[in-house]
Design a protein around this motif. Sequence first.
Motif, PDB file in Angstrom:
ATOM      1  N   SER A 178       0.814  -1.235   0.000  1.00 46.76           N
ATOM      2  CA  SER A 178       0.000   0.000   0.000  1.00 46.76           C
ATOM      3  C   SER A 178       0.829   1.258   0.000  1.00 46.76           C
ATOM      4  O   SER A 178       0.356   2.332  -0.355  1.00 46.76           O
ATOM      5  N   GLY A 179       2.060   1.196   0.454  1.00 41.97           N
ATOM      6  CA  GLY A 179       2.851   2.423   0.601  1.00 41.97           C
ATOM      7  C   GLY A 179       2.580   3.061   1.945  1.00 41.97           C
ATOM      8  O   GLY A 179       1.908   2.504   2.805  1.00 41.97           O
ATOM      9  N   GLU A 197      -4.138   7.524   3.558  1.00 40.62           N
ATOM     10  CA  GLU A 197      -5.385   7.062   2.975  1.00 40.62           C
ATOM     11  C   GLU A 197      -5.219   5.642   2.442  1.00 40.62           C
ATOM     12  O   GLU A 197      -6.105   4.785   2.585  1.00 40.62           O
ATOM     13  N   SER A 198      -4.070   5.382   1.813  1.00 40.38           N
ATOM     14  CA  SER A 198      -3.839   4.054   1.285  1.00 40.38           C
ATOM     15  C   SER A 198      -3.728   3.035   2.430  1.00 40.38           C
ATOM     16  O   SER A 198      -4.254   1.918   2.353  1.00 40.38           O
ATOM     17  N   LEU A 199      -3.023   3.434   3.474  1.00 38.30           N
ATOM     18  CA  LEU A 199      -2.891   2.528   4.634  1.00 38.30           C
ATOM     19  C   LEU A 199      -4.248   2.253   5.270  1.00 38.30           C
ATOM     20  O   LEU A 199      -4.543   1.118   5.669  1.00 38.30           O
ATOM     21  N   ASP A 200      -5.088   3.270   5.336  1.00 40.37           N
ATOM     22  CA  ASP A 200      -6.397   3.095   5.970  1.00 40.37           C
ATOM     23  C   ASP A 200      -7.254   2.172   5.127  1.00 40.37           C
ATOM     24  O   ASP A 200      -8.035   1.368   5.663  1.00 40.37           O
ATOM     25  N   LEU A 228      11.291   0.086   3.140  1.00 38.16           N
ATOM     26  CA  LEU A 228      10.561   0.675   2.018  1.00 38.16           C
ATOM     27  C   LEU A 228      11.513   1.566   1.199  1.00 38.16           C
ATOM     28  O   LEU A 228      12.575   1.964   1.710  1.00 38.16           O
ATOM     29  N   PRO A 229      11.135   1.907  -0.039  1.00 35.57           N
ATOM     30  CA  PRO A 229      12.025   2.762  -0.845  1.00 35.57           C
ATOM     31  C   PRO A 229      12.309   4.109  -0.184  1.00 35.57           C
ATOM     32  O   PRO A 229      13.407   4.653  -0.314  1.00 35.57           O
ATOM     33  N   GLY A 230      11.359   4.610   0.564  1.00 37.13           N
ATOM     34  CA  GLY A 230      11.562   5.911   1.207  1.00 37.13           C
ATOM     35  C   GLY A 230      12.297   5.819   2.533  1.00 37.13           C
ATOM     36  O   GLY A 230      12.524   6.825   3.202  1.00 37.13           O
ATOM     37  N   GLY A 231      12.673   4.627   2.952  1.00 34.88           N
ATOM     38  CA  GLY A 231      13.369   4.446   4.230  1.00 34.88           C
ATOM     39  C   GLY A 231      12.640   3.431   5.105  1.00 34.88           C
ATOM     40  O   GLY A 231      11.516   3.013   4.834  1.00 34.88           O
TER      41      GLY A 231
END
Length: 587
Positions: free
Chosen positions: A58-59, A63-66, A143-146
């Motif tokens: 989900s990233g 909102e995506s996590l929810d 994750l790609p962002g850390g």
Amino acid sequence: MLRSIRGQVTLLLALPLVTLVALWWIFALKDTRGHLEDETRSNLSALSASAGALVRLSGTEPESLDRVLGHWASDTGVRCTVIDRDGRVLWDSQVPLEGLPSLENHLTRPEVRRAFEAGEGYSVRRSDTTGVEYLYEARRVELPGGPTVVRVSLERNRFEGVLSSLRMRLLTTLGAALLLALGVGTWWMRRITGPILELARTADRAEAGEDIPLPPGGPNEVRLLGLSIRRMARRLNRAMEDLEEERRTLKGLVETMPVGVLMVDRQRRVLFFNDPMSDLMRSDSPPGTPVEGAVRHPKLMDAVDQLLKGGQVEATLTQSDAWSERHYLMRGVGVQGSAVVTVQDITQRVRGEEALRRFVSDVGHEFQTPLTVIRGAAELLRDYALGDNLMLIDRILEQQRRLTDMVDRLLLLTRFEGGDLGDPRELDLADLVRRAAGDASWLARDGEVQVELSLPHEAPVRASAEMEAAVRNLIENAVKYVRSKFDRSPGGLVKVTLEDQGDRYSLWVEDNGPGVPPGMEEQIFQRFRRGDQHRSRSSEPVGGYGLGLSIARGIARAHGGDVRLEWSQPGVGSRFLLWVSKGLDKK
């Protein structure tokens, strides 16, 4: 309760069950809690791995996590939180999206910090956000962002409820088991204690002579106990009947005795006295009366006091009234704190002895005049006698001297038996013994009999001058019989020992003479009785009259003492004891 068998067995049944519950409560529930917590952590670890996989899909947008994790958290029943590297909460299943910025930085949470450092972290604590205690499991997700941490948690009270339910079931089960055990134990104990209690109740009937029935039930051991008690009760009843019969026989015997009997218990209460004792007791004194209110004679009261302390008593007492005077010989013994006293009426004997003393005194005085006339006439005839007539007159004078000496001794004995001490004064008893032993040496025939003395330097005593006669008679009596045994042969020995024994002196005269014949131990102290009745007086140049020991005893008793034969063996010897009170305080 605990003193009875039933209470003790009940305690024996209940104590192990209660102990088992306590131990199970302490150890089993603790282990169960640990197992539940370990199982919950394992489940949380698997859930955190699943949540991490969903986060990768989900990233990190809220909102995506929810959208992705919301349904998953609701289905699994866990709380899920996503935290970035800076400790900011990106999403929380129990916090609305608009409330996320207000949440505290979660880098201070131990499980989060541990997850960033080691890849996985676990803790049990109270949530600062919800105020509820949780089990936390955090996992690092790359994750790609850390790196990001996904944390799942479960309220602790969810498995506490399981534990509570387990406790309740355990308590219910153990309570039922305890009640069942107590019920069975009570029933079982009634089967045992019921017959025993019935035996205890019926055993009291044995005192009334009734037969004890066997218990109606119970185990064999209880029935054997009942049989034993039954046999014992029968033997006891027979023994009580025999004892009662002996008591009636003894009571009848004592009541018909001519001797008075008094019994006093250790509480100083009168148990019994018979009719011959009534003259010394108050007539209105039933059994149980205190002895102070029952005894009339003070000397009898003193004897009871002494006997209650232990020992023996032998004395005489006199009971006088306006018409007569009666004399009694009192003997008593103390037995285990009680006292038994007997009194024998010796009035006739005392009167007879008194009449005998008066008779001897009167006859003795009457004899003195004709004996004096005979002596004077014989001495006058002796001046003119020749040849055989002179020998006959000497024989008359010799017999006159013997009669005069015998009369003097009888008068002396009568005086002391009447209690007449004459004029007492302070004497040296040791000096009297030395003089008496020296005067007796002429009987020893040039050393045929040795006289050994063991005396103190001095022995002051308050006595009359006749005390020397008592000592002299005792020593001369020993020397005479030792000499007669050895008959001019050496080996005769008389030992004379004087000892100070506090308030009195004791004089022992021991010899190796012929001894006293059996059966004559007391007769030798009577008037005109001798220990050598097989010999005639004429065969002994110093023959006596059988008055020496009587005079010695009379003088000793008049001085608060006595003379007795302590030991004798025919052919071996004898030992006499004379003891007298010092009497120095009676001046």
